[in-house]
Design a protein around this motif. Structure first.
Motif, short mmCIF file in Angstrom:
data_model
loop_
_atom_site.label_atom_id
_atom_site.label_comp_id
_atom_site.label_asym_id
_atom_site.label_seq_id
_atom_site.Cartn_x
_atom_site.Cartn_y
_atom_site.Cartn_z
N SER A 144 0.78 -1.24 0.12
CA SER A 144 0.04 -0.13 -0.06
C SER A 144 0.92 1.20 -0.05
O SER A 144 2.12 1.31 0.09
CB SER A 144 -1.10 0.06 1.16
OG SER A 144 -0.14 0.17 2.59
N GLY A 145 0.27 2.51 -0.27
CA GLY A 145 0.76 3.61 -0.24
C GLY A 145 1.69 3.93 1.19
O GLY A 145 2.87 4.29 1.31
N GLY A 146 1.09 3.73 2.03
CA GLY A 146 1.57 3.72 3.59
C GLY A 146 2.75 2.92 3.88
O GLY A 146 3.84 3.32 4.29
N GLU A 147 2.73 1.67 3.36
CA GLU A 147 3.74 0.62 3.41
C GLU A 147 4.69 0.95 2.56
O GLU A 147 5.92 1.02 2.98
CB GLU A 147 3.32 -0.81 2.90
CG GLU A 147 2.16 -1.50 4.16
CD GLU A 147 1.71 -2.54 3.56
OE1 GLU A 147 1.39 -3.33 4.31
OE2 GLU A 147 1.63 -2.88 2.46
N GLN A 148 4.76 1.44 1.24
CA GLN A 148 5.70 2.01 0.53
C GLN A 148 6.56 3.07 1.22
O GLN A 148 7.74 3.04 1.05
CB GLN A 148 5.25 2.76 -0.89
CG GLN A 148 4.80 1.21 -1.82
CD GLN A 148 4.22 1.57 -3.00
OE1 GLN A 148 4.58 2.69 -3.52
NE2 GLN A 148 3.47 0.70 -3.82
N GLN A 149 5.81 3.90 1.87
CA GLN A 149 6.41 5.14 2.38
C GLN A 149 7.25 4.65 3.60
O GLN A 149 8.54 5.14 3.57
CB GLN A 149 5.37 6.20 2.99
CG GLN A 149 6.51 7.53 3.43
CD GLN A 149 5.47 8.44 3.87
OE1 GLN A 149 4.59 8.18 4.81
NE2 GLN A 149 5.51 9.54 3.43
N ARG A 150 6.92 3.74 4.37
CA ARG A 150 7.85 3.26 5.18
C ARG A 150 8.98 2.46 4.85
O ARG A 150 10.17 2.66 5.47
CB ARG A 150 6.86 2.29 6.30
CG ARG A 150 5.89 2.96 7.06
CD ARG A 150 5.19 2.20 8.11
NE ARG A 150 3.93 1.60 7.38
CZ ARG A 150 3.36 0.47 7.75
NH1 ARG A 150 3.70 -0.14 8.90
NH2 ARG A 150 2.02 0.28 7.18
N VAL A 151 8.82 1.71 3.70
CA VAL A 151 9.92 0.85 3.19
C VAL A 151 10.73 2.36 2.65
O VAL A 151 12.05 2.07 2.79
CB VAL A 151 9.72 0.25 1.74
CG1 VAL A 151 10.89 -0.16 1.10
CG2 VAL A 151 8.65 -0.94 2.32
N ALA A 152 10.42 3.54 2.08
CA ALA A 152 11.16 4.50 1.63
C ALA A 152 12.09 5.13 2.80
O ALA A 152 13.14 5.27 2.71
CB ALA A 152 10.60 5.63 1.06
N ILE A 153 11.38 5.02 4.18
CA ILE A 153 11.73 5.74 5.25
C ILE A 153 13.17 4.80 5.61
O ILE A 153 14.45 5.15 5.90
CB ILE A 153 10.95 5.81 6.56
CG1 ILE A 153 9.93 6.83 6.02
CG2 ILE A 153 11.76 6.24 7.69
CD1 ILE A 153 8.79 7.03 6.74
N CYS A 154 12.91 3.56 5.83
CA CYS A 154 13.90 2.66 6.07
C CYS A 154 15.09 2.56 5.00
O CYS A 154 16.34 2.63 5.66
CB CYS A 154 13.41 0.95 6.03
SG CYS A 154 12.06 0.72 7.26
N ARG A 155 14.96 2.57 3.89
CA ARG A 155 15.90 2.94 2.93
C ARG A 155 16.69 4.10 3.14
O ARG A 155 18.08 3.96 3.28
CB ARG A 155 15.48 3.15 1.45
CG ARG A 155 16.32 3.18 0.44
CD ARG A 155 15.65 3.20 -1.10
NE ARG A 155 14.98 4.60 -0.97
CZ ARG A 155 14.13 4.81 -1.95
NH1 ARG A 155 14.08 4.00 -3.17
NH2 ARG A 155 13.42 5.92 -1.96
N ALA A 156 16.12 5.20 3.60
CA ALA A 156 16.80 6.43 3.77
C ALA A 156 17.63 6.32 5.21
O ALA A 156 18.67 7.07 5.19
CB ALA A 156 15.89 7.61 4.02
N LEU A 157 17.37 5.14 5.89
CA LEU A 157 18.11 5.29 7.25
C LEU A 157 19.04 3.91 6.93
O LEU A 157 20.06 3.92 8.03
CB LEU A 157 16.91 4.97 8.10
CG LEU A 157 16.11 5.85 8.52
CD1 LEU A 157 14.97 5.34 9.57
CD2 LEU A 157 16.78 7.14 9.32
N ILE A 158 19.29 3.22 6.12
CA ILE A 158 20.11 2.19 6.10
C ILE A 158 21.65 2.55 6.30
O ILE A 158 22.22 1.73 6.74
CB ILE A 158 19.97 1.27 4.82
CG1 ILE A 158 20.67 0.09 4.77
CG2 ILE A 158 20.42 2.31 3.51
CD1 ILE A 158 19.83 -0.99 5.95
N ASN A 159 22.03 3.62 5.77
CA ASN A 159 23.41 4.19 6.12
C ASN A 159 23.66 5.11 7.28
O ASN A 159 24.65 5.67 7.50
CB ASN A 159 23.99 4.91 4.84
CG ASN A 159 24.17 3.90 3.78
OD1 ASN A 159 24.55 2.85 3.92
ND2 ASN A 159 24.11 4.53 2.52
N ASP A 160 22.59 4.96 8.13
CA ASP A 160 22.64 5.57 9.43
C ASP A 160 23.08 7.18 9.30
O ASP A 160 24.08 7.78 9.78
CB ASP A 160 23.68 5.06 10.35
CG ASP A 160 23.31 5.31 11.73
OD1 ASP A 160 22.31 5.66 12.23
OD2 ASP A 160 24.33 5.25 12.65
#
Length: 224
Positions: A144-160
């Motif tokens: 869903s759109g909300g799930e995709q955004q949460r994946v995008a947030i995790c991707r943004a945080l992967i390199n700390d």
């Protein structure tokens, strides 16, 4: 954390359709706070965001990161600064169709050379933090759109990264999902992340999570 001095940005410079998107920006972004850029379409806020995140160079003016002038650095150095310092959440999420949620999360970390096992463990932990561990193997187009955004947030945080850059993060979300995003934003802010975002959304701008509001019009700051 980031200081801009006399920033001007032109597109199509020297041509008949030359356009100056920014016309003299002086701005200091405080660390460990949430700064929101707002303004009507064409005000220059997205252009300003790209310069703050080292995605674009100013036509004129200086950019300093932690006191160091990075305005004239070669692109290879800016690429490394982006990778180490910033995580990006795009308005359209820009996830890679055909890849799973966890594969999308780890993508920005591959150039760092960290072991794949460690990357997957970090990605799993990030997905668990946003209640998406059960969707780790789902292809992103199934989310869903909300799930995709949460994946995008995790991707943004992967390199700390020290700072998160988000362009209109609630533009494609309904009120409920926008509220969930703000909850995640608050959690990240409480952990000391520097967050810079653009938004038209009063739900975001008027939120207690936002510490600094910068209003732009016609490429200039009119209120802070």
């Amino acid at each position: 954390m980031i200081e801009l001095t006399s920033i001007h940005k032109a597109f199509n410079q020297g041509k008949h359709n030359e356009y100056w998107a920014l016309a003299g920006i002086d701005l200091a972004i405080p660390e460990k706070q949430v700064t929101a850029l707002r303004g009507p379409s064409g005000s220059g806020k997205t252009t300003l965001l790209t310069i703050l995140g080292c995605l674009a160079r100013p036509t004129e003016g200086r950019v300093r990161l932690r006191g160091e002038d990075i305005s004239g650095l070669p692109e290879r150095f800016l690429t490394e600064i982006r990778r180490q310092t910033f995580g990006f959440i795009f308005q359209q999420f820009n996830l890679i169709r055909g890849l799973s949620a966890i594969e999308n999360v780890v993508l920005p970390a591959y150039p760092t050379g960290r072991p794949r096992k460690a990357l997957l463990e970090k990605a799993e932990a990030l997905l668990a933090d946003v209640d998406l561990a059960h969707r780790r193997e789902a292809k992103v187009e199934w989310l869903s759109g909300g799930e995709q955004q949460r994946v995008a947030i995790c991707r943004a945080l992967i390199n700390d990264p020290e700072a998160l850059i988000a362009d209109e993060p609630t533009a494609n979300l309904d009120t409920k999902l926008a509220g969930e995003f703000l909850g995640i934003l608050e959690s990240l802010a409480d952990k000391g992340r520097t967050i810079i975002l653009t938004s038209h959304d009063p739900l975001v701008i008027e939120s207690d999570v936002v510490n600094v509001i910068v209003t732009l019009r016609d490429g200039k700051i009119v209120e802070q």
